[in-house]
Design a protein around this motif. Structure first.
Motif, PDB file in Angstrom:
ATOM      1  N   SER A  37      30.991 -31.736 -30.599  1.00  0.00           N
ATOM      2  CA  SER A  37      30.680 -32.385 -31.876  1.00  0.00           C
ATOM      3  C   SER A  37      29.245 -32.887 -31.953  1.00  0.00           C
ATOM      4  O   SER A  37      28.729 -33.143 -33.049  1.00  0.00           O
ATOM      5  CB  SER A  37      31.637 -33.556 -32.119  1.00  0.00           C
ATOM      6  N   THR A  38      28.576 -33.055 -30.809  1.00  0.00           N
ATOM      7  CA  THR A  38      27.193 -33.555 -30.812  1.00  0.00           C
ATOM      8  C   THR A  38      26.193 -32.474 -30.398  1.00  0.00           C
ATOM      9  O   THR A  38      25.039 -32.791 -30.109  1.00  0.00           O
ATOM     10  CB  THR A  38      27.038 -34.770 -29.877  1.00  0.00           C
ATOM     11  N   ALA A  40      24.677 -30.190 -32.141  1.00  0.00           N
ATOM     12  CA  ALA A  40      23.521 -30.127 -33.043  1.00  0.00           C
ATOM     13  C   ALA A  40      22.546 -31.268 -32.751  1.00  0.00           C
ATOM     14  O   ALA A  40      21.324 -31.070 -32.754  1.00  0.00           O
ATOM     15  CB  ALA A  40      23.984 -30.182 -34.496  1.00  0.00           C
ATOM     16  N   ARG A  43      20.635 -30.426 -29.502  1.00  0.00           N
ATOM     17  CA  ARG A  43      19.594 -29.420 -29.702  1.00  0.00           C
ATOM     18  C   ARG A  43      18.396 -30.010 -30.451  1.00  0.00           C
ATOM     19  O   ARG A  43      17.243 -29.706 -30.146  1.00  0.00           O
ATOM     20  CB  ARG A  43      20.167 -28.221 -30.458  1.00  0.00           C
ATOM     21  N   SER A  44      18.681 -30.871 -31.415  1.00  0.00           N
ATOM     22  CA  SER A  44      17.602 -31.538 -32.142  1.00  0.00           C
ATOM     23  C   SER A  44      16.805 -32.454 -31.223  1.00  0.00           C
ATOM     24  O   SER A  44      15.565 -32.503 -31.295  1.00  0.00           O
ATOM     25  CB  SER A  44      18.190 -32.342 -33.307  1.00  0.00           C
ATOM     26  N   TRP A  74      29.145 -23.510 -24.556  1.00  0.00           N
ATOM     27  CA  TRP A  74      28.123 -22.983 -25.472  1.00  0.00           C
ATOM     28  C   TRP A  74      26.861 -22.634 -24.701  1.00  0.00           C
ATOM     29  O   TRP A  74      26.283 -21.556 -24.890  1.00  0.00           O
ATOM     30  CB  TRP A  74      27.799 -24.011 -26.556  1.00  0.00           C
TER      31      TRP A  74
END
Length: 295
Positions: A37-38, A40, A43-44, A74
């Motif tokens: 869930s975290t 993104a 990656r940011s 992932w």
């Protein structure tokens, strides 16, 4: 060597779950991936420190609980090598049992809390034995078997620093209150204290907690945490001998921990924040399960 603390802002809240980006000799490694869930946010955060995520070839997970390794698959699918405990590999390759167990607990909140846990290709996994090292540029990352929170738990050591996963507990924004990470099913106070003693003997300069951030007062932190492990176990064991119900055990555990946090100067807002990452009812169940297993 450079270490970047990456705040994953779990459920939009800062200071609950961290990943660490380690840079040495032009190589990059990620320690802890956080949940799916975290991903993104992770990656940011990597881009925010001017690192191309494709340069991260080595990923280390302390254990396979969703808040620590949920996104490991992932990274493996992107071609990174994931390093883990020998007892963790099968769950990263096939996470169905782990996910099914978590879904029984979290029900309709499962997806929003933890997101997807993708399977890791077996050829992208390397298991590490106790004291086994992996080179990273000019340094070496060493795996230390540190059971107590889970039997499949590693801490990762780089010289005089240690990435502790859950074996050194959860600290809320540098308060003196330490929350014991004791979720079921593998809490073991004897092994836990032995693991903390191993960290204490190493005299690390800095601990990097997944929950949350760098700890420089290492000796005091570990001594305090060692005491807290024993404290919560003895409290739950006394209630178990008394014959209290599971629900009463949860109520007493939450009340005692809330009181300890308030006495340490934790605000009600910060207490609720901590509950988002280390739920007292689950910790109460984890400690009680150990008591139930004893002869």
């Amino acid at each position: 060597m450079r270490i970047h603390t990456l705040d994953l802002r779990f459920q939009g809240i800062p200071g609950l779950i961290a990943s660490y980006l380690v840079e040495s000799g032009g190589e990059f490694a990620l320690i802890e991936t956080g949940p799916g869930s975290t991903l993104a946010a992770l990656r940011s955060a990597i881009r925010a420190v001017d690192v191309d995520e494709s340069a991260i070839k080595k990923v280390f997970v302390t254990h396979i609980h969703l808040d620590h390794a949920g996104a490991a698959g992932w990274w493996a699918q992107q071609g990174a090598t994931v390093y883990c405990h020998p007892n963790a590999a099968r769950h990263l390759i096939d996470s169905s049992k782990l996910i099914d167990s978590a879904r029984l607990i979290y029900a309709e909140k499962m997806d929003s809390l933890w997101g997807d846990m993708l399977p890791a290709p077996a050829e992208r996994l390397i298991v590490l034995q106790d004291n086994e090292g992996v080179p990273l540029g000019e340094v070496e990352i060493n795996a230390w078997d540190t059971p107590g929170h889970a039997r499949h738990h590693h801490a990762f050591v780089l010289g005089d620093v240690c990435f502790t996963g859950d074996v050194a507990g959860m600290r809320l924004e540098h308060s003196s209150y330490l929350s014991v990470t004791a979720s079921p099913p593998q809490f073991d106070p004897v092994a836990y204290v032995q693991s903390v003693d191993r960290l204490m003997a190493a005299k690390f300069k800095t601990l990097y907690l997944t929950h949350f951030g760098a700890v420089s007062d290492v000796a005091a932190h570990l001594a305090n945490y060692r005491q807290r492990i024993t404290e919560v176990y003895e409290r739950v064991a006394a209630g178990f001998r008394e014959g209290i119900s599971t629900e009463e055990n949860r109520r007493r555990y939450a009340a005692a921990e809330h009181q300890a946090a308030m006495q340490a100067g934790v605000s009600e807002e910060l207490w609720l924040k901590g509950e988002s990452a280390n739920v007292t009812s689950m910790c109460a169940d984890g400690v009680r399960l150990y008591c139930e297993k004893q002869p």
